[in-house]
Write a protein that holds these residues in place. Structure first.
Motif, PDB file in Angstrom:
ATOM      1  N   GLU A   1       0.791  -1.231   0.000  1.00  0.00           N
ATOM      2  CA  GLU A   1       0.000   0.000   0.000  1.00  0.00           C
ATOM      3  C   GLU A   1       0.826   1.285   0.000  1.00  0.00           C
ATOM      4  O   GLU A   1       0.633   2.157  -0.837  1.00  0.00           O
ATOM      5  CB  GLU A   1      -0.940  -0.016   1.206  1.00  0.00           C
ATOM      6  N   ARG A   2       1.750   1.434   0.935  1.00  0.00           N
ATOM      7  CA  ARG A   2       2.500   2.696   1.054  1.00  0.00           C
ATOM      8  C   ARG A   2       3.378   2.985  -0.166  1.00  0.00           C
ATOM      9  O   ARG A   2       3.285   4.065  -0.742  1.00  0.00           O
ATOM     10  CB  ARG A   2       3.311   2.728   2.344  1.00  0.00           C
ATOM     11  N   PRO A   3       4.224   2.024  -0.599  1.00  0.00           N
ATOM     12  CA  PRO A   3       5.005   2.306  -1.813  1.00  0.00           C
ATOM     13  C   PRO A   3       4.115   2.511  -3.041  1.00  0.00           C
ATOM     14  O   PRO A   3       4.437   3.299  -3.916  1.00  0.00           O
ATOM     15  CB  PRO A   3       5.899   1.082  -1.982  1.00  0.00           C
ATOM     16  N   ALA A   4       2.994   1.793  -3.082  1.00  0.00           N
ATOM     17  CA  ALA A   4       2.075   1.949  -4.214  1.00  0.00           C
ATOM     18  C   ALA A   4       1.506   3.357  -4.253  1.00  0.00           C
ATOM     19  O   ALA A   4       1.414   3.978  -5.321  1.00  0.00           O
ATOM     20  CB  ALA A   4       0.941   0.927  -4.118  1.00  0.00           C
ATOM     21  N   ALA A   5       1.134   3.872  -3.100  1.00  0.00           N
ATOM     22  CA  ALA A   5       0.578   5.227  -3.039  1.00  0.00           C
ATOM     23  C   ALA A   5       1.618   6.261  -3.473  1.00  0.00           C
ATOM     24  O   ALA A   5       1.316   7.179  -4.241  1.00  0.00           O
ATOM     25  CB  ALA A   5       0.090   5.528  -1.627  1.00  0.00           C
ATOM     26  N   GLU A   6       2.843   6.089  -3.003  1.00  0.00           N
ATOM     27  CA  GLU A   6       3.916   7.022  -3.374  1.00  0.00           C
ATOM     28  C   GLU A   6       4.220   6.929  -4.864  1.00  0.00           C
ATOM     29  O   GLU A   6       4.399   7.939  -5.537  1.00  0.00           O
ATOM     30  CB  GLU A   6       5.169   6.739  -2.546  1.00  0.00           C
ATOM     31  N   ARG A   7       4.247   5.709  -5.385  1.00  0.00           N
ATOM     32  CA  ARG A   7       4.519   5.519  -6.814  1.00  0.00           C
ATOM     33  C   ARG A   7       3.395   6.110  -7.660  1.00  0.00           C
ATOM     34  O   ARG A   7       3.643   6.769  -8.667  1.00  0.00           O
ATOM     35  CB  ARG A   7       4.676   4.029  -7.112  1.00  0.00           C
ATOM     36  N   PHE A   8       2.158   5.882  -7.249  1.00  0.00           N
ATOM     37  CA  PHE A   8       1.023   6.398  -8.014  1.00  0.00           C
ATOM     38  C   PHE A   8       1.035   7.922  -8.046  1.00  0.00           C
ATOM     39  O   PHE A   8       0.792   8.526  -9.080  1.00  0.00           O
ATOM     40  CB  PHE A   8      -0.296   5.883  -7.420  1.00  0.00           C
ATOM     41  N   ARG A   9       1.323   8.559  -6.913  1.00  0.00           N
ATOM     42  CA  ARG A   9       1.314  10.024  -6.861  1.00  0.00           C
ATOM     43  C   ARG A   9       2.405  10.649  -7.711  1.00  0.00           C
ATOM     44  O   ARG A   9       2.328  11.809  -8.076  1.00  0.00           O
ATOM     45  CB  ARG A   9       1.408  10.499  -5.417  1.00  0.00           C
ATOM     46  N   ALA A  10       3.435   9.873  -8.037  1.00  0.00           N
ATOM     47  CA  ALA A  10       4.506  10.379  -8.896  1.00  0.00           C
ATOM     48  C   ALA A  10       4.113  10.346 -10.379  1.00  0.00           C
ATOM     49  O   ALA A  10       4.756  10.985 -11.203  1.00  0.00           O
ATOM     50  CB  ALA A  10       5.781   9.564  -8.681  1.00  0.00           C
ATOM     51  N   LEU A  11       3.053   9.634 -10.704  1.00  0.00           N
ATOM     52  CA  LEU A  11       2.577   9.546 -12.083  1.00  0.00           C
ATOM     53  C   LEU A  11       1.660  10.721 -12.411  1.00  0.00           C
ATOM     54  O   LEU A  11       1.035  11.294 -11.517  1.00  0.00           O
ATOM     55  CB  LEU A  11       1.803   8.239 -12.286  1.00  0.00           C
ATOM     56  N   PRO A  12       1.515  11.057 -13.683  1.00  0.00           N
ATOM     57  CA  PRO A  12       0.571  12.126 -14.055  1.00  0.00           C
ATOM     58  C   PRO A  12      -0.862  11.824 -13.590  1.00  0.00           C
ATOM     59  O   PRO A  12      -1.595  12.734 -13.189  1.00  0.00           O
ATOM     60  CB  PRO A  12       0.650  12.173 -15.582  1.00  0.00           C
ATOM     61  N   GLU A  13      -1.232  10.558 -13.610  1.00  0.00           N
ATOM     62  CA  GLU A  13      -2.578  10.167 -13.171  1.00  0.00           C
ATOM     63  C   GLU A  13      -2.770  10.385 -11.675  1.00  0.00           C
ATOM     64  O   GLU A  13      -3.888  10.431 -11.178  1.00  0.00           O
ATOM     65  CB  GLU A  13      -2.850   8.697 -13.503  1.00  0.00           C
TER      66      GLU A  13
END
Length: 141
Positions: free
Chosen positions: A107-119
């Motif tokens: 969850e935590r790395p996924a959230a950080e990774r997602f927020r780094a994307l344009p989406e």
């Protein structure tokens, strides 16, 4: 005489600009719907700042019944995705990408990774506005 007239015109222009900006402010429009946000928060399980941030994503123009539906969907997505930002992104059209990232990472790395994307902009904006509304609400809610 000309100097006073110039100063008076500047003052009038400044006041007009100030009131125009205030009238078109999303933040002011959202805060004006605080009573709706309190009701939706009680019905959905989100806190008031989170509901105000959802309203902000809709520029303060989301009708209350639609806001209630969105808030309930966010609560349901939060149960399955864990992270509030990921839940909001899933509700706002990025569910497949959120699911893919969650399969690849916790969850935590996924959230950080997602927020780094344009989406991830929707999640970043939402979480930023939650903080801003919590600060604005202070200890009221």
């Amino acid at each position: 005489m000309t100097r006073r007239r110039g100063l008076a015109l500047f003052a009038v222009g400044f006041c007009a600009l100030f009131f125009w900006l205030r009238a078109t402010s999303t933040f002011a429009r959202v805060e004006a719907r605080r009573a709706d946000a309190v009701a939706v928060a009680k019905a959905s399980g989100l806190d008031v700042a989170e509901v105000l941030a959802l309203l902000d994503l809709g520029e303060g123009r989301t009708p209350t019944p639609e806001l209630e539906r969105v808030a309930r969907r966010v609560v349901a997505a939060r149960r399955s995705h864990g992270d509030l930002g990921l839940a909001v992104a899933a509700v706002f059209g990025h569910d497949a990408l959120v699911q893919q990232i969650l399969v690849e990472e916790s969850e935590r790395p996924a959230a950080e990774r997602f927020r780094a994307l344009p989406e991830g902009l929707v999640a970043t904006r939402f979480l930023t506005m939650v903080g801003r509304y919590r600060e604005a609400l202070g200890s009221d809610e």
